[in-house]
Every structure is written in structure tokens, then in C-alpha cells.
Write an enzyme that holds these catalytic residues in place. Structure first.
Site, mmCIF file in Angstrom:
data_model
loop_
_atom_site.group_PDB
_atom_site.id
_atom_site.type_symbol
_atom_site.label_atom_id
_atom_site.label_comp_id
_atom_site.label_asym_id
_atom_site.label_seq_id
_atom_site.Cartn_x
_atom_site.Cartn_y
_atom_site.Cartn_z
ATOM 1 N N ASP A 30 -12.254 6.829 6.823
ATOM 2 C CA ASP A 30 -11.182 5.899 7.174
ATOM 3 C C ASP A 30 -10.526 6.294 8.492
ATOM 4 O OD1 ASP A 30 -9.272 3.889 6.992
ATOM 5 O OD2 ASP A 30 -7.885 5.173 5.914
ATOM 6 N N TRP A 54 0.856 -1.182 0.000
ATOM 7 C CA TRP A 54 0.000 0.000 0.000
ATOM 8 C C TRP A 54 0.891 1.230 0.000
ATOM 9 C CZ3 TRP A 54 -0.178 3.931 3.756
ATOM 10 C CH2 TRP A 54 -1.112 4.936 3.501
ATOM 11 N N GLU A 103 -3.188 -2.947 -2.332
ATOM 12 C CA GLU A 103 -4.267 -2.343 -1.548
ATOM 13 C C GLU A 103 -4.587 -0.926 -2.023
ATOM 14 O OE1 GLU A 103 -5.223 -1.021 3.098
ATOM 15 O OE2 GLU A 103 -3.352 -2.044 2.587
ATOM 16 N N LYS A 112 -7.001 2.758 -1.936
ATOM 17 C CA LYS A 112 -7.580 3.705 -0.989
ATOM 18 C C LYS A 112 -8.252 4.813 -1.772
ATOM 19 C CE LYS A 112 -6.484 5.951 3.411
ATOM 20 N NZ LYS A 112 -5.432 6.210 4.417
ATOM 21 N N ASP A 171 -6.975 -4.169 10.697
ATOM 22 C CA ASP A 171 -6.238 -2.909 10.545
ATOM 23 C C ASP A 171 -6.984 -1.800 11.271
ATOM 24 O OD1 ASP A 171 -4.618 -0.836 9.857
ATOM 25 O OD2 ASP A 171 -5.010 -0.907 7.708
ATOM 26 N N HIS A 212 -8.703 -6.230 4.999
ATOM 27 C CA HIS A 212 -8.299 -5.474 6.167
ATOM 28 C C HIS A 212 -9.586 -5.072 6.869
ATOM 29 C CE1 HIS A 212 -3.882 -4.117 5.300
ATOM 30 N NE2 HIS A 212 -4.029 -5.421 5.413
ATOM 31 N N ASP A 245 -9.853 -2.947 2.086
ATOM 32 C CA ASP A 245 -9.864 -2.400 3.438
ATOM 33 C C ASP A 245 -11.229 -1.779 3.687
ATOM 34 O OD1 ASP A 245 -9.587 -0.234 5.512
ATOM 35 O OD2 ASP A 245 -7.544 -1.000 5.607
#
Length: 420
Positions: free
Chosen positions: A295, A186, A227, A229, A327, A287, A260
Site C-alpha cells: 500500500d 476508515w 473501508e 485495510k 487515493d 479507491h 482500496d
């Protein structure tokens, strides 16, 4: 062994589930084989041991100053041991590269397996697996918000080398421990305000990842994950590694795709993505976290989304191709308790799903009997799940219900309170 009272309650509950064709003993056996990858960074607020004086960057922020954060690898391992003693089953620990345990002064682009030997020795003794992550934040070369997609080739090369070496560390973990290591990439790269060119950084990131993954490693030892985001602090307007980018890259290059729970828009949930992604992806990494407003990585609670994640994994028979990690990082409460709460809740959600009459519900759905589907789904919410959970905890030698909190409080008083 479970007490007489716990066993009696278990047998009574088991009979109720059996009436709908659910083999509770088989469900508990399957549950005991599921490994949760518990993240080390909850124990010390994502500081690590390589550059502890470096400010957190990459949109990472830990709030709170609860006493007792781990200051050394030995303290962190002791805290992890305490947490695992209160969690049923045998699991894994997820390390970031900055958690190297070495007396040698080493930078991220020079890490080698020997810098993590003490972690491997400890994991062997504890019967645990290890997962790994390159640390592409909180470093002089990440201060402007870009790493693998940086426009400066020298900085980009630094992070490429770091990620290459991280994969070798992951392969070392897998080889030594006999449990496949998932090495997850990530990066926080992005712009605070609207960019002119969205394509060039993504092209650089793709090319950099191609270099990172060029070396073939034994998949029995190491599996790569990527990963995404949606945004981060300092990268509110544009994130290079978006979901679309990494889903495309992962599918094209046979990498695990990491979802995630906090890395999507507030109205999105990762449970709804699992069935679609499972049809095309090599595998998935989760995650499991709890976003509040976005987040914010709160401690996982037994909420609707956690239940839905468990149900999707069980109903779709996806546990075999899904790696489950946690996480979150909360420094406002006891850090060991945070691990225990989040991990036990994740296991509870999986058990709830394993105790659902999936075949019966699927049959009703195929026959168009949506009344029965809804009625049974709702009635099973109040079936005696707690008696099954208590029996499982006692059979695994860990405290039942909130009794674990007494042990955490004693550990705080006897161990954590002595830390400056």
C-alpha cells in the site's frame, strides 16, 4: 470544438468500432456522465488545515519534497481548478475533515457544516460535487494507533462524535450541491505485533459504528461507506477493520463497501472482487490507487489492473452502483500533474471498456467459442482508441495528449514556484 484533423481521425476510428456494433457516440455520452472523485490530499501531502503541525500518523507516509504544495484552502482550490481544467468531464472533490476552511479554532469532535461553507460555495461555482471522510489520524487522540476501537471510552467517544458530525457535513454537501455525498469511514486501528485478543477491538469497533450510523440521514444527500485495510505501518500484525469485518458490517447494515486497490495482499486485485460483491452489497466505493510492493499509493497509471477495473464495471453494468474515487499521494513530482495523470488514466480505462464489443464477446463465451473470445479481446487492444480519446478531450475543451503538461509546467513556473 474538435479540429478538422481530429474529427477525421475520429470518424475513421468510429467506423472500425461500428463494424462490431459499437456505438462510439453513445459510449462518449455515457463516459461524460461518470464522475470521478478526485482526492484533495494529493495537493498538500495529507496535511490539511486544522492541525498542520501534527505529525502524520495512522500508517500514512508521504515521500518527496517537490516544491509548490498548497499551504492554504485558497491555494488548494486553485490547484484543483487547474487540474480540472485539464481533465475531461465534470467530477467531484473528495475532502477529509482536516481540510476545514474556517477562521474558528475547532477540534474534530466539534466540526459543523459551517466550517466547510467556503468549499460548498466554491464547488457550486465550479459545478462540482463533494465527498467527505472523517479524519481518524494525525491527532493527539490517535497517537497510540487506536480510534473507534480504543479501549478507553473517552477516546472512543471522541472519535464517535467526530464521525457523527462528519456524516452531517456530508449530508450538508449533498443537500447544497444536489449531488449525493459519499462519506467514507476508515480507521487505522491495529497492533504492531501479535495481539492476544482479536475479538474485543472488533466488538468495540462494531458498537462504535452502530452509534456513528444511528442517526438516519437522507440517502439522496449522504451515503455511508466503510473501508478496510489489511495492514498499516504500526499495525503490521493486526488491523481491526479487516476486509472480512467491513464486508460483514457493510452487508448487514446496508453500507457501501469501499475497496482500496492497495489495501489487500500483494497478489490480490480489487477488479476480481467486484462481481461477487455487487450481488450482495448496497453499493461499492472504489479507491483507485497503485500499490508498489504494497500500500504505497503511487499515482495511477494505465496498467492491467486499471483496465480490468474498467472492464468489470462496464461488462457487469456496475457503474450505477459503484462510486469511483482516487487515493494516492506523491510529493516527489508536481502535485497537479499527479492529479491529471491519475484521473485522465482512470477515465481512459473506462473509455477502453466502453469501446469493447462486450455483447459479441459474451455471445462467443456462451457458445463455447473461446478461440474467438481470445482473438477478439487481443485484437481490440490495438484498435484506434487514441483517436476516440483525442476527440473526447477536444470536445470537452481540454488539451489533447501530452499538451496538458505544457500548461502544468507554466502553472508551476508562474504560481507554484512562488510558494515557500
Amino acid at each position: 470544438m474538435p479540429s478538422t484533423d481530429t474529427t477525421k481521425q475520429y470518424e475513421a476510428a468510429k467506423a472500425q468500432y461500428a463494424a462490431h456494433g459499437i456505438d462510439v457516440d453513445a459510449a462518449l455520452k455515457k463516459l461524460s456522465e461518470i464522475k470521478i472523485s478526485m482526492h484533495c490530499w494529493q495537493g498538500d501531502d495529507v496535511r490539511g488545515f486544522m492541525n498542520r503541525d501534527q505529525d502524520l500518523t495512522g500508517g500514512i507516509a508521504v515521500t518527496g519534497n517537490y516544491p509548490g504544495a498548497a499551504r492554504t484552502p485558497d491555494e488548494l482550490r486553485a490547484d484543483l481548478e487547474k487540474a480540472f481544467s485539464l481533465i475531461p468531464g465534470k467530477h467531484k472533490v473528495n475532502l477529509h475533515a482536516i481540510y476545514a476552511d474556517t477562521d474558528e479554532k475547532v477540534d474534530l469532535d466539534a466540526i459543523e457544516p459551517r466550517h466547510y461553507e467556503r468549499w460548498v460555495e466554491w464547488a457550486k461555482a465550479q459545478g462540482l460535487g463533494l465527498d467527505f471522510n472523517p479524519t481518524c489520524f494525525s491527532h493527539e487522540n490517535s497517537k497510540d494507533g487506536f480510534t473507534l476501537s480504543h479501549a478507553d471510552p473517552k477516546i472512543r467517544d471522541f472519535w464517535i462524535e467526530h464521525c457523527k458530525r462528519s456524516r452531517r457535513v456530508g449530508a450538508y454537501f449533498g443537500e447544497q450541491l444536489g449531488q449525493t455525498c459519499v462519506t467514507n469511514v476508515w480507521v487505522p486501528d491495529g497492533f504492531k505485533d501479535n495481539p492476544v485478543d482479536r475479538l474485543a477491538p472488533r466488538r468495540r469497533l462494531k458498537d462504535a459504528l452502530d452509534e456513528v450510523f444511528a442517526e438516519e440521514l437522507n440517502p439522496a444527500h449522504n451515503l455511508d461507506a466503510v473501508e478496510s485495510k489489511v495492514f498499516g505501518l504500526g499495525a503490521e500484525a493486526y488491523t481491526v477493520g479487516s476486509h472480512e469485518f467491513y464486508m460483514g458490517y457493510g452487508l448487514q447494515n446496508n453500507k457501501l463497501i469501499c475497496l482500496d486497490a492497495g489495501h489487500f495482499h500483494p497478489t490480490e486485485v480489487i477488479s476480481g472482487k467486484l462481481s461477487s460483491l455487487s450481488l450482495f452489497a448496497e453499493g461499492m466505493l472504489l479507491h483507485v490507487s497503485r500499490p508498489v510492493r504494497w500500500d504505497s499509493d503511487h499515482v495511477v497509471i494505465l496498467d492491467d489492473e486499471l483496465y480490468e477495473i474498467g472492464k468489470e464495471l462496464v461488462r457487469g453494468d456496475l457503474l450505477g452502483k459503484t462510486h469511483i474515487g482516487l487515493d494516492f499521494f506523491d510529493a516527489s513530482i508536481n502535485r497537479v500533474a499527479a492529479w491529471v495523470i491519475g484521473t485522465r488514466n482512470t477515465i481512459k480505462a473506462l473509455l477502453q471498456a466502453l469501446l469493447e464489443p462486450t455483447d459479441l464477446l459474451r455471445k462467443a463465451e456462451l457458445e463455447g467459442d473461446y478461440t474467438s473470445r481470445l482473438a477478439l479481446t487481443e485484437e481490440f487492444k490495438t484498435y484506434p482508441f487514441g483517436a476516440i480519446w483525442d476527440y473526447y478531450c477536444e470536445s470537452q475543451g481540454v488539451p489533447v495528449r501530452e499538451r496538458w503538461l505544457e500548461e502544468v509546467k507554466a502553472y508551476e513556473r508562474d504560481v507554484l514556484a512562488a510558494r515557500a
